[in-house]
Design a protein around this motif. Structure first.
Motif, mmCIF file in Angstrom:
data_model
loop_
_atom_site.group_PDB
_atom_site.id
_atom_site.type_symbol
_atom_site.label_atom_id
_atom_site.label_comp_id
_atom_site.label_asym_id
_atom_site.label_seq_id
_atom_site.Cartn_x
_atom_site.Cartn_y
_atom_site.Cartn_z
ATOM 1 N N VAL A 122 0.855 -1.190 0.000
ATOM 2 C CA VAL A 122 0.000 0.000 0.000
ATOM 3 C C VAL A 122 0.889 1.236 0.000
ATOM 4 C CG1 VAL A 122 -1.766 1.290 1.259
ATOM 5 C CG2 VAL A 122 -1.805 -1.221 1.251
ATOM 6 N N ILE A 127 -9.099 -0.430 7.656
ATOM 7 C CA ILE A 127 -9.394 -0.299 6.222
ATOM 8 C C ILE A 127 -8.254 0.337 5.431
ATOM 9 C CG2 ILE A 127 -11.903 -0.196 6.525
ATOM 10 C CD1 ILE A 127 -11.712 2.859 6.270
ATOM 11 N N HIS A 128 -7.168 0.751 6.102
ATOM 12 C CA HIS A 128 -6.151 1.518 5.375
ATOM 13 C C HIS A 128 -5.357 0.672 4.389
ATOM 14 C CE1 HIS A 128 -3.216 -0.151 8.139
ATOM 15 N NE2 HIS A 128 -2.235 0.498 7.575
ATOM 16 N N ASP A 129 -5.466 -0.651 4.472
ATOM 17 C CA ASP A 129 -4.824 -1.489 3.465
ATOM 18 C C ASP A 129 -5.715 -1.703 2.243
ATOM 19 O OD1 ASP A 129 -2.461 -1.764 4.787
ATOM 20 O OD2 ASP A 129 -2.963 -3.663 5.748
ATOM 21 N N ASN A 130 -6.966 -1.276 2.352
ATOM 22 C CA ASN A 130 -7.921 -1.467 1.254
ATOM 23 C C ASN A 130 -8.156 -0.200 0.437
ATOM 24 O OD1 ASN A 130 -9.096 -3.009 3.926
ATOM 25 N ND2 ASN A 130 -9.017 -4.332 2.130
ATOM 26 N N VAL A 131 -7.936 0.926 1.048
ATOM 27 C CA VAL A 131 -8.115 2.210 0.355
ATOM 28 C C VAL A 131 -6.879 3.074 0.598
ATOM 29 C CG1 VAL A 131 -10.637 2.274 0.375
ATOM 30 C CG2 VAL A 131 -9.372 3.097 2.357
ATOM 31 N N PHE A 152 -16.863 0.253 2.093
ATOM 32 C CA PHE A 152 -15.745 0.031 3.005
ATOM 33 C C PHE A 152 -16.098 0.297 4.468
ATOM 34 C CE2 PHE A 152 -14.052 1.290 -1.125
ATOM 35 C CZ PHE A 152 -13.124 0.291 -1.373
#
Length: 569
Positions: free
Chosen positions: A87, A207-211, A183
């Motif tokens: 990320v 959620i910071h690894d997804n967005v 999310f």
């Protein structure tokens, strides 16, 4: 203008695209020369130079122009991974005064429905949980509750959601083709529907690894650069990174031209961002750096956790050099790849070590097979956190710009330092000169050294000591503070006058208890006309009687009559 508006942090400087886009000043290419006129370039590919700023000056062999030096050899993979599986980390420091505008600008770029403040969830900490249990036991009359039972109940409370909040600079960006509710739910902070921002309801860590998450933080360095540019007219981006006198103050005090009879510091790093603390000055004294690349290592060593003490310091004491030891996280990956290890394994080892997760047994075996020294493996096992090299480059560049002003334009440097980097003032001592300053420093040091009074030393005492260190250096260089001047002092900023660059005039806010609004009221009233008396000063400003007395004790109002008097002759 990157320099005067923001400062990149984290690993974004590892991306050459980010460099070319103006997001960061950090150039991650290998050290190189480039001609500003004909664009002829020369890259140093043999590894003999660690940073382009350490290259000697050179004329272009094609057109004769002075060539630009740059490049810090930072692996792009620390930003996005070898296969785009990491990320990205896009963090910027803006001036605190500009931070809200930078946040608002993300709405313009991505759309209001696609940017949200990063929400946090505060949980019950161990000590708080124990306090809950103790309170419960007392309220219920359970004085004889066993310690084991108290611990069991406290463990049950620990980690339970206590409150929600928001990251001070975190902005979550939702892809344009998706909805935030794919999310996370969102909420208004403090249930205020009139708030300008909505906040993610889920903790951003989930959620910071997804967005994508930006960190847009407030920082004093960009503010200092803008202030120095405003008062000097010098564009900080034009300051050279390899000025010999500037570089010398990281290993010597000679370039400051301070009186050696009264000033005994080993380096000129007092007051420099990232290098001015006692801890880092100790590293400078031990290593005596003379190049930009060495300063990068020191920045990494001083900001990492368990990287210097009981680790790199012992290795250097044992005969290794700054360039041998691990300073930044990038050093691990590039070193292991150079030793012949697989790139992916080198990357994963770097990521594990820099997060403090150590080394897997199979990695240790692989490192031994590739002749990695045991001391290097042991060093990796001790580390809890490591700085990214791009972050270090950005911060060292800023420190060198400040150092350049300190060497070549001390009056502007001290104006900026005392305006922005001091958390406490003692104006009555500052204006009395070196002897008074030394006495106060000795008093604070004596309190810290005495076991009986050590606990009485406050944060303000610590802040004053740091401020006095800079005062002492300033006086030793032939500069001085004037008293606060009712006609010349600014509200919140120190200043020098063109006809006396050796005298620094303190602002009104250096008076204990005199805030910015009161200080501004004095300046605004002064602009309407001179003060005729103390009575006139009191009536036309927000000064209280108490603050007036403080100004009188300082001698600021000397010669001013008590009341307005009408003269008939």
């Amino acid at each position: 203008d990157v320099c005067s508006s923001d400062l990149s942090r984290g690993s974004v400087g590892s991306s050459f695209v980010a460099t070319m886009s103006g997001i960061t000043e950090v150039n991650p290419l290998i050290p190189h020369y480039v001609c500003p006129d004909c664009q002829h370039s020369e890259f140093i590919t043999d590894g003999s130079v660690k940073s382009g700023f350490d290259l000697p000056a050179k004329k272009c062999p094609k057109c004769g122009a002075e060539m630009i030096v740059n490049g810090h050899d930072i692996a792009f993979e620390t930003f996005l991974g070898f296969e785009g599986d990491k990320v990205p980390d896009i963090d910027l420091n803006f001036s605190g005064e500009y931070q809200d505008k930078a946040h608002a600008f993300t709405k313009t770029v991505f759309g209001e429905d696609h940017v949200f403040r990063a929400g946090t969830i505060g949980t019950v900490a161990q000590k708080t949980a124990f306090g809950y249990v103790s309170g419960y036991a007392e309220e219920m009359g359970l004085e004889n509750m066993r310690q084991a039972q108290r611990l069991r109940l406290a463990n049950g409370c620990e980690g339970v959601k206590r409150t929600t909040g928001q990251h001070p600079g975190g902005i979550i960006v939702i892809p344009s083709s998706m909805d935030v509710y794919d999310f996370t739910p969102v909420q208004y902070p403090a249930n205020n529907p009139d708030s300008e921002w909505k906040t993610t309801h889920f903790d951003f860590h989930d959620i910071h690894d997804n967005v994508l998450k930006f960190d847009i933080l407030g920082h004093v360095d960009p503010t200092a650069m803008r202030l120095l540019q405003n008062i000097s007219g010098i564009d900080p981006t034009t300051i050279p990174m390899n000025d010999p006198e500037t570089m010398s103050i990281f290993n010597s005090v000679d370039a400051l031209k301070a009186d050696p009879r009264v000033y005994s510091e080993a380096t000129g790093a007092v007051g420099l961002p990232e290098f001015g603390t006692k801890f880092v000055r100790g590293i400078l004294e031990l290593t005596r750096p003379s190049t930009f690349s060495e300063l990068l290592r020191i920045s990494g060593l001083s900001h990492g956790t368990d990287v210097w003490l009981n680790n790199a310091k012992d290795l250097i004491d044992g005969g290794l050099t700054l360039h041998d030891v691990i300073g930044c996280r990038d050093d691990i990956m590039t070193y292991l790849i150079e030793k012949g290890m697989p790139k992916k394994d080198s990357f994963f080892i770097m990521e594990s070590v820099r997060k403090g997760k150590g080394l897997k047994p199979e990695w240790i075996e692989l490192m031994k097979e590739n002749n990695i020294p045991q001391w290097y493996i042991d060093s990796c096992l001790k580390i809890k956190y490591l700085f990214p090299k791009a972050h270090a480059v950005a911060y060292v560049m800023m420190a060198i710009r400040i150092a350049w002003f300190k060497v070549h334009h001390p009056y502007w440097y001290y104006v900026a330092f005392f305006t922005l980097r001091c958390d406490a003032y003692e104006i009555e001592t500052m204006v009395k000169g070196m002897d008074a300053i030394k006495r106060r420093m000795d008093e604070i040091q004596a309190m810290k050294s005495n076991p009986e009074t050590k606990r009485q030393v406050t944060k303000k005492d610590e802040d004053l000591y740091s401020m006095f260190e800079a005062c002492l250096e300033m006086y030793a260089r032939g500069y001085r503070f004037s008293n606060i001047d009712i006609d010349k002092s600014l509200a919140t900023e120190f200043r020098v006058l063109p006809d006396d660059l050796k005298t620094i005039i303190p602002p009104f806010t250096t008076v204990d208890g005199l805030g910015a609004n009161v200080a501004k009221s004095i300046v605004e009233a002064r602009q309407q006309g001179e003060f005729l008396s103390k009575e006139d000063l009191l009536n036309r400003t927000q000064l209280s009687q108490t603050l007036m007395r403080k100004l009188e004790v300082l001698g600021t109002l000397e010669g001013m009559q008590e009341e307005n008097q009408l003269s008939l002759f």
